[in-house]
Structures are given as structure tokens and as C-alpha cells.
Scaffold this motif. Structure first.
Motif, PDB file in Angstrom:
ATOM      1  N   ALA A   1     119.320  76.940  90.089  1.00 21.85           N
ATOM      2  CA  ALA A   1     118.424  75.857  90.499  1.00 21.85           C
ATOM      3  C   ALA A   1     118.478  74.653  89.571  1.00 21.85           C
ATOM      4  CB  ALA A   1     116.989  76.370  90.600  1.00 21.85           C
TER       5      ALA A   1
ATOM      6  N   TYR B   1     120.623  72.660  89.725  1.00 21.30           N
ATOM      7  CA  TYR B   1     121.157  71.581  90.543  1.00 21.30           C
ATOM      8  C   TYR B   1     120.074  70.568  90.916  1.00 21.30           C
ATOM      9  CZ  TYR B   1     119.492  74.225  94.693  1.00 21.30           C
ATOM     10  OH  TYR B   1     118.736  74.909  95.619  1.00 21.30           O
ATOM     11  N   VAL B   2     118.808  70.955  90.762  1.00 24.19           N
ATOM     12  CA  VAL B   2     117.733  70.013  91.037  1.00 24.19           C
ATOM     13  C   VAL B   2     117.819  68.801  90.102  1.00 24.19           C
ATOM     14  CG1 VAL B   2     115.984  70.940  89.470  1.00 24.19           C
ATOM     15  CG2 VAL B   2     115.265  69.875  91.585  1.00 24.19           C
TER      16      VAL B   2
ATOM     17  N   ALA C   1     125.724  75.701  89.451  1.00 25.90           N
ATOM     18  CA  ALA C   1     124.706  74.694  89.775  1.00 25.90           C
ATOM     19  C   ALA C   1     125.326  73.312  89.913  1.00 25.90           C
ATOM     20  CB  ALA C   1     123.620  74.686  88.702  1.00 25.90           C
TER      21      ALA C   1
ATOM     22  N   SER D   1     115.837  74.021  95.883  1.00 26.01           N
ATOM     23  CA  SER D   1     115.776  74.745  94.612  1.00 26.01           C
ATOM     24  C   SER D   1     114.632  75.747  94.561  1.00 26.01           C
ATOM     25  CB  SER D   1     115.647  73.769  93.440  1.00 26.01           C
ATOM     26  OG  SER D   1     114.391  73.122  93.452  1.00 26.01           O
TER      27      SER D   1
END
Length: 300
Positions: free
Chosen positions: A102, A104-105, A157, A246
Motif C-alpha cells: 500500500a 503505492y498510495v 508498490a 490502498s
């Protein structure tokens, strides 16, 4: 579809992905990561193909060569994200994997700024930080040292962020969410199977022992959820999509606690509250700002 409806669609996709973490982890007892990823996305591609064909007939033409190239690029990003995540699950927990994935948020708005020079709504940045804080608390706030699986989860990610950003751009340009989905699934499946044939053994017993997990992640977690992702992204921005997607970490930890007996500490419940507060913040602030601006415009 309104932006609120689109974000709810993305939230549903995140819940499905959260359940997929458990299936991905248990399947590794009997089948290798490359073949697992290859089979799951092959099933997803087959499931979506008839709907992609209907989409093309409705639009009166098949995707152009340029569109196929763009969709294939999304598929490469999908493969890199999926395989690094799957290999990482060999040496990290579902909770840690969902937390680190997560990240990647944070990466999505950064990539959007670098590639497209497009600044997101200001609320995305505090929302992203709140989401990251909540996910960290959900993991127990005690990742003392990173394993190889943790490092691979962080790497994945970055690729997920790239996939989200590219999918959002190309689906808006082409207006072909199903063709994009089918193409990216096919590319991911083909790449995974090629590498699987080179480095992993495969047997009927391995497939039959993990068929339940393969079907779930193939039909539901991949086929349905990724289609929901690209449909939802047609009506919202990539940074906001990342916030909602996410939340799969929340669902992943929840399902891991139920099916794998991974415990959630008190800090995790605080993290849950922060995550949903971030979702509400990102959802409501732009909507209220838009309504206020419209009201001011109407007065003038």
C-alpha cells in the motif's frame, strides 16, 4: 457514474484484493509464484474476453495498434507488480505484505507529477500520509527489520503505482476498460508462464491442490476487481484512486486475522479508524470544494 460512485467501486475492488492476499499466501504451499500468477491472469483474461469483444462491437471497431501497445505497457507493469508481490509472500506475512504494498498510495501522486506534470488536489497529500500512518499502525507499528519479502513488497508498490497511473490515463484516452483489462491480463499471464516454464516445475497435483485459490484470484480478485479498478478510474483521478485502492491493506489484515490467525493489536484498530478517516477526507473535501466553487460561480 459520479465520482462518489466510482470511488465506492474502487473500495469494493480493494476489499476483493484484501481477500486475495490470503488466497495468494495459502496457494504458495503447493505451486510456485510464476505459475500461480500466470494461471490466475490467464483465467482472468479468458473471463473478460467475451465482454471485451462486446465492448468493441458496441464501439464499432477493435482497439487500434497504438491502443494495444498502450494496454500492453500496462500489462508489463501489472506483471512486475504481481510477481514481486507474489514472490515476496514467500518470506513475509500477509499483514506486512498488504502494508508495504500500500505504499503505492505515496508513489502514485509522485509518478503523476513526474510523468504528467499534473498536481493532484491538495487534500490527497495529507490523505496519503494519514492512510500510510493508519496502515503502519494496522501492521502493529513494529516492523523492526525488513526481510527479502518485505523489500519485494516495497518494490511491487512502485510497479502497482505505475500500473494505476498508466491504466487511469489509457482508459480515459481509449474509453475501453474491458479491452485494456483483457490485454493487460493476457500480457501478464504470458510473461509469467514464460518465466515459470524456465524456473519452476509444474504438475497436475500442484494445480489441483491450489485450484480454489487460483479460481478465486483469477475470476474474482483479478477478473472482477481489476475491471472494477479500470471502470472506477474513468471517473476519478489516479491519486484519489490510489487512496481508495490502498484500503486493501485493511481488508487484507482483516481476512488474515480470520483465516490465518494473524492477530491485530490495539494499534491496528486505531489504524483502521485513521484509514477510514482518510477515505472520507479525500472523498468529501473535493466534493465540498466543487459545490462551493459552483455556488460562487452561480452568484457571480
Amino acid at each position: 457514474m459520479t465520482r462518489i460512485q466510482a470511488n465506492l467501486v474502487l473500495l469494493l475492488a480493494a476489499a476483493i484484493w484484501g481477500g486475495g492476499f490470503v488466497a495468494q499466501s495459502t496457494a504458495m504451499d503447493t505451486i510456485g509464484p510464476f505459475w500461480f500468477v500466470g494461471l490466475r491472469f490467464a483465467i482472468a483474461a479468458i473471463a473478460v474476453l467475451p465482454f471485451a469483444a462486446m465492448e468493441s462491437r458496441k464501439m464499432g471497431s477493435a482497439p487500434s495498434r497504438g491502443e494495444f501497445k498502450a494496454f500492453a505497457l500496462v500489462g508489463v507493469a501489472l506483471f512486475l507488480g504481481a510477481i514481486t508481490q507474489q514472490i515476496g509472500l514467500l518470506t513475509t506475512s500477509v499483514t506486512n505484505s498488504s502494508f508495504l504494498t500500500a505504499l503505492y498510495v505515496i508513489f502514485v501522486p509522485v509518478i503523476a507529477v513526474i510523468i504528467y506534470r499534473r498536481n493532484p488536489h491538495w487534500v490527497v497529500w495529507p490523505g496519503a500520509l494519514m492512510m500510510l500512518t493508519g496502515i503502519f499502525l494496522l501492521s502493529g507499528g513494529a516492523i523492526a527489520s525488513l526481510t527479502t519479502g518485505d523489500m519485494l513488497s516495497i518494490t511491487c508498490a512502485v510497479f502497482w503505482a505505475l500500473q494505476i497511473t498508466l491504466a487511469g490515463r489509457f482508459v480515459m484516452q481509449s474509453n475501453r476498460p474491458l479491452a485494456l483489462s483483457c490485454t493487460q491480463f493476457s500480457i501478464c499471464a504470458a510473461l509469467s508462464m514464460v518465466f515459470g516454464a524456465m524456473v519452476e516445475p509444474l504438475s497436475f497435483t500442484a494445480i489441483s491442490s491450489s485450484i480454489g485459490e487460483i479460481l478465486y484470484v483469477g475470476l474474482v480478485s483479478s477478473g472482477l476487481a481489476f475491471v472494477l479498478q479500470v471502470i472506477g478510474q474513468r471517473y476519478t483521478t489516479a491519486p484519489q484512486a490510489a487512496i481508495f485502492l490502498s484500503s486493501e491493506a485493511l481488508f487484507g489484515a482483516f481476512f488474515a486475522a480470520i483465516f490465518l490467525q494473524e492477530t491485530i493489536q490495539t494499534a491496528g484498530y486505531i489504524g483502521c479508524a485513521i484509514i477510514f478517516a482518510a477515505i472520507l477526507l479525500v472523498e468529501l473535501v473535493p466534493e465540498l470544494s466543487r459545490k462551493r466553487n459552483n455556488a460562487l460561480s452561480a452568484k457571480t
